[in-house]
Every structure is written in structure tokens, then in C-alpha cells.
Design a protein around this motif. Structure first.
Motif, PDB file in Angstrom:
ATOM      1  N   ILE A  57       0.848  -1.198   0.000  1.00 30.10           N
ATOM      2  CA  ILE A  57       0.000   0.000   0.000  1.00 30.10           C
ATOM      3  C   ILE A  57       0.879   1.242   0.000  1.00 30.10           C
ATOM      4  O   ILE A  57       1.575   1.534   0.973  1.00 30.10           O
ATOM      5  N   PRO A  59       1.327   5.519  -1.787  1.00 30.34           N
ATOM      6  CA  PRO A  59       0.550   6.629  -2.347  1.00 30.34           C
ATOM      7  C   PRO A  59       0.174   6.374  -3.805  1.00 30.34           C
ATOM      8  O   PRO A  59       0.881   5.652  -4.526  1.00 30.34           O
ATOM      9  N   GLN A  60      -0.915   6.970  -4.235  1.00 34.37           N
ATOM     10  CA  GLN A  60      -1.398   6.730  -5.596  1.00 34.37           C
ATOM     11  C   GLN A  60      -0.325   7.017  -6.641  1.00 34.37           C
ATOM     12  O   GLN A  60      -0.154   6.247  -7.595  1.00 34.37           O
ATOM     13  N   ASP A  61       0.413   8.119  -6.460  1.00 32.47           N
ATOM     14  CA  ASP A  61       1.403   8.485  -7.483  1.00 32.47           C
ATOM     15  C   ASP A  61       2.641   7.596  -7.446  1.00 32.47           C
ATOM     16  O   ASP A  61       3.502   7.699  -8.324  1.00 32.47           O
ATOM     17  N   SER A  63       2.201   4.117  -7.029  1.00 31.79           N
ATOM     18  CA  SER A  63       1.742   2.779  -7.370  1.00 31.79           C
ATOM     19  C   SER A  63       2.058   2.453  -8.830  1.00 31.79           C
ATOM     20  O   SER A  63       1.702   3.221  -9.728  1.00 31.79           O
ATOM     21  N   VAL A  66      -1.345   2.067 -11.201  1.00 32.83           N
ATOM     22  CA  VAL A  66      -2.148   3.174 -11.729  1.00 32.83           C
ATOM     23  C   VAL A  66      -1.769   3.476 -13.178  1.00 32.83           C
ATOM     24  O   VAL A  66      -2.648   3.492 -14.064  1.00 32.83           O
ATOM     25  N   VAL A  87      -4.727   2.847  -1.033  1.00 31.29           N
ATOM     26  CA  VAL A  87      -3.587   3.732  -1.257  1.00 31.29           C
ATOM     27  C   VAL A  87      -3.252   4.435   0.056  1.00 31.29           C
ATOM     28  O   VAL A  87      -4.134   4.696   0.880  1.00 31.29           O
ATOM     29  N   ASN A  94      -4.845   4.924   5.347  1.00 29.09           N
ATOM     30  CA  ASN A  94      -5.004   4.670   3.926  1.00 29.09           C
ATOM     31  C   ASN A  94      -6.350   5.201   3.454  1.00 29.09           C
ATOM     32  O   ASN A  94      -7.197   5.598   4.252  1.00 29.09           O
ATOM     33  N   ARG A  97      -9.881   3.634  -2.318  1.00 24.85           N
ATOM     34  CA  ARG A  97     -10.071   4.578  -3.431  1.00 24.85           C
ATOM     35  C   ARG A  97     -10.560   3.906  -4.702  1.00 24.85           C
ATOM     36  O   ARG A  97      -9.913   3.003  -5.237  1.00 24.85           O
ATOM     37  N   THR A 110     -11.057   9.932  -9.209  1.00 27.31           N
ATOM     38  CA  THR A 110     -11.043   9.114  -8.002  1.00 27.31           C
ATOM     39  C   THR A 110     -12.156   9.491  -7.025  1.00 27.31           C
ATOM     40  O   THR A 110     -12.641  10.626  -7.012  1.00 27.31           O
ATOM     41  N   ASP A 112     -12.967   8.435  -2.771  1.00 26.87           N
ATOM     42  CA  ASP A 112     -12.599   7.716  -1.557  1.00 26.87           C
ATOM     43  C   ASP A 112     -13.846   7.318  -0.780  1.00 26.87           C
ATOM     44  O   ASP A 112     -14.713   8.158  -0.506  1.00 26.87           O
TER      45      ASP A 112
END
Length: 273
Positions: A57, A59-61, A63, A66, A87, A94, A97, A110, A112
Motif C-alpha cells: 500500500i 501513495p497513488q502516485d 503505485s 495506476v 492507497v 489509507n 479509493r 477518483t 474515496d
């Protein structure tokens, strides 16, 4: 009349394996004529062991999945409604998302999950989602998807009609309800609540679900559904096995239902006592 696909999954503890299942489903959806694929809650990782899951797990940026999903949507021309993924959201918590990847978009839209699943069930199951997850704060809808204006929700959100009322006020044509419902709550409430939400919003409800016995020891209910604005179940994928299902979405049905029962127009604000 757009055709959509729903991926009913039995996600496990290996995100790379789960992504491969999604990738194959997107290709199969395209080959089956679908313009859009819906996946369940926690599609990329379903693991109740939080210490073990933490390694995956980020952060989105950060991963890798994505951009991989964005590229998959671009390369296949299929809009991907990823039910959700975990995320890192900062502050030690977390976010659960949901992400929508359009073929021509550089980044996903996105949402949440707002409502945390904190319950003790009669079966002995105990869940405290709020211990690890931060609740979302924004209602999200997306214009110009293959199913029209799409509202985003996740699983336990289903029990809170005010969110669906807000999406109804936005005149959403469809609402996604990706889920990992437990078997006891699913058997009791899944079908009736999804049908009720579709009727209340006069919209299609599209609910891709987790199913079966998972690697982390949990069991989920399945029964991925598509419900039309009149409350009719158009697709029910059952509670036994993972797989891919297809459904045609007649968007003209929305105006027909709203003309017969104009509840969105007739709704009044309820005064607070």
C-alpha cells in the motif's frame, strides 16, 4: 445501447496476480463488445492481515498499477471502473479509493469511500475499517462515460441513502457500487438494498463484487448485479464463482422511468426538528 462487463473476482494477497486477472478481463470485455468494465472493491489486494498488506500500500502516485491501468484503458479502448484499491493517504492511514480510467485520460478520476465498515456480526466476524482507513469527504460523479453520468460509491456506502440522494440530485444515469460484502450481510441485504437504491435514484446500479473463499481467510457473497431504474435485476452473476458477465444498458429506460415516477423532481427538503 452500450454494453458493459462486470468482473466478479476472488482477489488474493498478490497484487500482480490480481492485476493479471483484471488485464485479461479487460481484453475479454473488449473482445465481447463491452465499452466499459467494472471491477469489485479492493480488486488489486484483498488482505485482512494489515501488517502483510502494508508492503503493497503506497501513495497513488507511487503505485505501478495506476499507470498500468491507464495504459490498459488506452490500449484497449475500454473504460475501466476499478472498484477500489488501497492507497496510502498520509497521517498513518489509507484510503479505499475507487478509480475510473478513461481511454483518453492521462489520470483517473477518483473517489474515496466515505463510510467505514466498523461492525461486530452475529457470525463472530469483527471489522474495524476506520482503524486503518480515512473516510472520504467528497461526492463524486463523472460525466460522459459510456453509461452516461456515473456516480461513484464503494460497498458499505450502500447503507447510507443520503449519498445516493446526492447522486440522484446530480441526475446520475448510473451508480457504481463495487463491493466485498460478507456472506451474512449479503444474504440478508445485498439484493434488496441495490434494488432500492436504483429505484430511489431512478438510475442503473452496477455492482461488481468479490466472491468465494479468499487467501486471507475471509468469505465474500458475490452476486455481482446490474439493476435498472425500475428496480429490475438485469444481471446476477451468482455467489459461487469468479468470472466475467455482460449486460446491455438501455439509457432510454432512465427517461421512461423518471417520466412515470418523477420522484427526483418531486422530492422536498425535510425540515430539521
Amino acid at each position: 445501447m452500450p454494453k458493459i462487463a462486470l468482473l466478479q473476482m476472488c482477489s488474493g494477497i498478490d497484487p500482480a496476480h490480481n492485476f493479471a486477472v483484471i488485464r485479461d478481463a479487460v481484453v475479454a470485455a473488449r473482445d465481447g463488445g463491452a465499452e466499459m468494465l467494472f471491477t469489485p472493491e479492493m480488486s488489486l489486494l484483498l488482505d485482512r492481515n494489515r501488517a502483510r498488506a502494508a508492503a503493497h500500500i503506497v501513495p497513488q502516485d507511487a503505485s505501478p498499477f495506476v499507470p498500468m491501468l491507464a495504459n490498459l484503458a488506452r490500449d484497449t479502448g475500454v473504460t475501466i471502473a476499478l472498484g477500489s484499491m488501497a492507497v496510502a493517504a498520509g497521517g498513518g492511514k489509507n484510503a479505499n479509493r475507487s478509480m475510473l480510467f478513461a481511454p483518453g485520460a492521462s489520470a483517473p478520476v477518483t473517489y474515496d469511500k466515505m463510510h467505514m465498515f466498523d461492525v461486530d456480526l452475529a457470525s463472530g466476524e469483527s471489522w474495524r475499517e476506520s482503524n486503518a482507513y480515512e473516510a472520504g469527504r467528497a461526492v463524486v460523479s463523472i460525466d460522459d462515460t459510456p453509461v452516461g453520468r456515473l456516480g461513484l460509491t464503494v460497498c458499505y456506502d450502500l447503507r447510507f441513502p443520503a449519498l445516493f440522494g446526492a447522486l440522484g440530485d446530480r441526475r446520475c444515469d448510473a451508480i457504481a457500487v463495487p463491493a466485498a460484502f460478507t456472506k451474512p450481510t449479503g444474504a440478508a441485504h445485498w439484493h434488496v438494498m441495490l434494488r432500492a437504491r436504483a429505484i430511489e435514484a431512478s438510475a442503473f446500479v452496477i455492482a461488481a463484487a468479490q466472491v468465494g473463499e479468499h487467501e486471507d481467510g475471509r468469505a465474500t457473497y458475490g452476486h455481482s448485479l446490474v439493476v435498472d431504474p425500475w428496480g429490475e435485476v438485469l444481471l446476477d452473476m451468482g455467489g459461487e464463482a469468479a468470472g466475467l458477465g455482460f449486460c446491455d444498458i438501455d439509457l432510454a429506460r432512465i427517461a421512461e422511468v423518471r417520466a412515470q415516477v418523477p420522484s427526483l423532481t418531486n422530492r422536498r427538503a425535510i425540515p430539521k426538528s
